[in-house]
Design a protein around this motif. Sequence first.
Motif, short mmCIF file in Angstrom:
data_model
loop_
_atom_site.label_atom_id
_atom_site.label_comp_id
_atom_site.label_asym_id
_atom_site.label_seq_id
_atom_site.Cartn_x
_atom_site.Cartn_y
_atom_site.Cartn_z
N TYR A 97 0.83 -1.20 0.00
CA TYR A 97 0.00 0.00 0.00
C TYR A 97 0.87 1.26 0.00
CZ TYR A 97 -3.22 3.56 1.81
OH TYR A 97 -3.96 4.71 1.98
N LEU A 98 1.85 1.30 0.90
CA LEU A 98 2.72 2.47 0.99
C LEU A 98 3.58 2.63 -0.25
CD1 LEU A 98 3.73 2.17 4.75
CD2 LEU A 98 2.15 3.82 3.74
N GLU B 206 2.89 1.65 -3.23
CA GLU B 206 2.02 2.06 -4.34
C GLU B 206 1.86 3.58 -4.33
OE1 GLU B 206 -2.57 1.28 -5.43
OE2 GLU B 206 -1.36 -0.52 -5.08
N ILE B 207 1.68 4.15 -3.15
CA ILE B 207 1.57 5.61 -3.03
C ILE B 207 2.89 6.25 -3.43
CG2 ILE B 207 1.26 7.53 -1.42
CD1 ILE B 207 -0.63 5.66 0.19
N THR C 256 3.88 7.35 -7.06
CA THR C 256 3.40 8.58 -7.66
C THR C 256 3.98 9.84 -7.01
OG1 THR C 256 1.45 8.60 -6.24
CG2 THR C 256 1.23 7.50 -8.37
N THR C 257 4.59 9.68 -5.86
CA THR C 257 5.17 10.82 -5.15
C THR C 257 6.42 10.34 -4.42
OG1 THR C 257 4.75 12.55 -3.52
CG2 THR C 257 3.72 10.42 -3.10
N ILE D 103 5.60 10.63 1.53
CA ILE D 103 4.27 10.51 2.10
C ILE D 103 4.36 10.78 3.60
CG2 ILE D 103 3.31 8.94 0.39
CD1 ILE D 103 3.78 6.64 2.30
#
Length: 155
Positions: A13-14, A16-17, A20-21, A24
């Motif tokens: 999950y982390l 995957e975020i 794109t950046t 986080i």
Amino acid sequence: MDNRNMSDIIESYLKEILETTNKIEIRRSEMANLFNCVPSQINYVINTRFTVPKGYKVESKRGGGGYIRIFKINLLSSSDYLQNLTEIVESKLSESEAEAVLEQLHGNHLITDREFRLLVSLFDSKSLLPSENVSALRSQMMLSLLERLAYEELE
């Protein structure tokens, strides 16, 4: 649900975020609620799967208004990167830490697939004679490797 454990799911999950950046910010309690787990599970994932050798930097603040920030390490040049790796290799290096550093070298195209496989086998506990100094030996071997890779880049 698939056969992955909770730590794998949180890590995915982390990551995957982070695709794109480059940064986080999360709150431990909010993540625990999202995944219906205890907050210490979030700590475990952050501490074991988002380390400098794996290409991440973590900052955290505890207490009210606390946070956990995860940064993807951006490579300015491979010599800067090699210097940063040299600084994080401590006087003792576990087999898993050595493999994480080698994965980073491989992922950043500083060593080939073949070199990666050979080096993993050299840093493996089965390749090194058992002793209380095996972690120190592994650390010295890694520092020598990083120094040589930096030297080759300058040639």
